[in-house]
Design an enzyme around this catalytic site. Structure first.
Site, PDB file in Angstrom:
ATOM      1  N   SER A   9      58.223  78.667  60.677  1.00  0.00           N
ATOM      2  CA  SER A   9      57.480  78.466  61.924  1.00  0.00           C
ATOM      3  C   SER A   9      55.968  78.395  61.727  1.00  0.00           C
ATOM      4  O   SER A   9      55.222  78.402  62.690  1.00  0.00           O
ATOM      5  CB  SER A   9      57.814  79.597  62.898  1.00  0.00           C
ATOM      6  OG  SER A   9      57.437  80.835  62.327  1.00  0.00           O
ATOM      7  N   CYS A  10      55.521  78.288  60.510  1.00  0.00           N
ATOM      8  CA  CYS A  10      54.093  78.366  60.175  1.00  0.00           C
ATOM      9  C   CYS A  10      53.430  76.982  60.225  1.00  0.00           C
ATOM     10  O   CYS A  10      53.748  76.095  59.434  1.00  0.00           O
ATOM     11  CB  CYS A  10      53.973  78.989  58.789  1.00  0.00           C
ATOM     12  SG  CYS A  10      52.358  78.916  58.039  1.00  0.00           S
ATOM     13  N   THR A  11      52.493  76.820  61.158  1.00  0.00           N
ATOM     14  CA  THR A  11      51.774  75.546  61.303  1.00  0.00           C
ATOM     15  C   THR A  11      50.947  75.232  60.062  1.00  0.00           C
ATOM     16  O   THR A  11      50.932  74.094  59.586  1.00  0.00           O
ATOM     17  CB  THR A  11      50.854  75.600  62.540  1.00  0.00           C
ATOM     18  OG1 THR A  11      51.656  75.903  63.678  1.00  0.00           O
ATOM     19  CG2 THR A  11      50.141  74.285  62.763  1.00  0.00           C
ATOM     20  N   CYS A  13      51.527  76.129  57.087  1.00  0.00           N
ATOM     21  CA  CYS A  13      52.455  75.760  56.007  1.00  0.00           C
ATOM     22  C   CYS A  13      52.809  74.282  56.110  1.00  0.00           C
ATOM     23  O   CYS A  13      52.853  73.570  55.103  1.00  0.00           O
ATOM     24  CB  CYS A  13      53.729  76.599  56.075  1.00  0.00           C
ATOM     25  SG  CYS A  13      53.453  78.363  55.799  1.00  0.00           S
TER      26      CYS A  13
END
Length: 136
Positions: A9-11, A13
């Site tokens: 869920s990491c933008t 990333c």
């Protein structure tokens, strides 16, 4: 080879992954929630940091906010156990190769992963452009 440690869920990333793909740089992607970092991987990352564990900890994470221990009081082994057990304590993305490390996504700093030849060409182009601008 570049290794990219991410969470789903990491933008930041996703930005790092897209940048590596755009640059056509080969990398191994590892989701730290499906495959938690091993103690050796954490040690390798820490060996490349300038400030040690403080660079690696996600101080804004829920996991950090609810910790019942003071990270400063932990031994290295206890800290490695904690990172392995609670990957959400770790800042993401982590981008590294055998010599370089970037924790978090930074558009300028990530360029260090470009091969030297490409960076030299880009720098020469910037200098050429500056010379053109100065003569105009």
């Amino acid at each position: 080879m570049i290794t990219l440690y991410v969470s789903p869920s990491c933008t930041s990333c996703r930005k790092a992954k897209a940048w590596l793909e755009e640059q056509d740089l080969p990398f191994n992607e590892k989701n730290i929630f499906h495959e938690p970092l091993t103690k050796n991987e954490i040690k390798q990352i820490l060996s490349l940091t300038e400030e040690g564990t403080s660079e690696l900890i996600s101080y804004r994470s829920q996991a950090y906010q609810t910790l019942s221990v003071d990270i400063e009081d932990l031994s290295m082994n206890e800290l490695l156990e904690l990172f392995t057990a609670q990957p959400s304590l770790i800042r993401r993305p982590i981008i590294l190769d055998d010599r370089r490390l970037q924790i978090g996504y930074n558009e300028e700093e990530i360029r260090c992963f470009l091969p030297r030849k490409i960076r030299e060409i880009e720098l020469a182009e910037i200098h050429r452009q500056l010379a053109v601008d100065d003569s105009a």
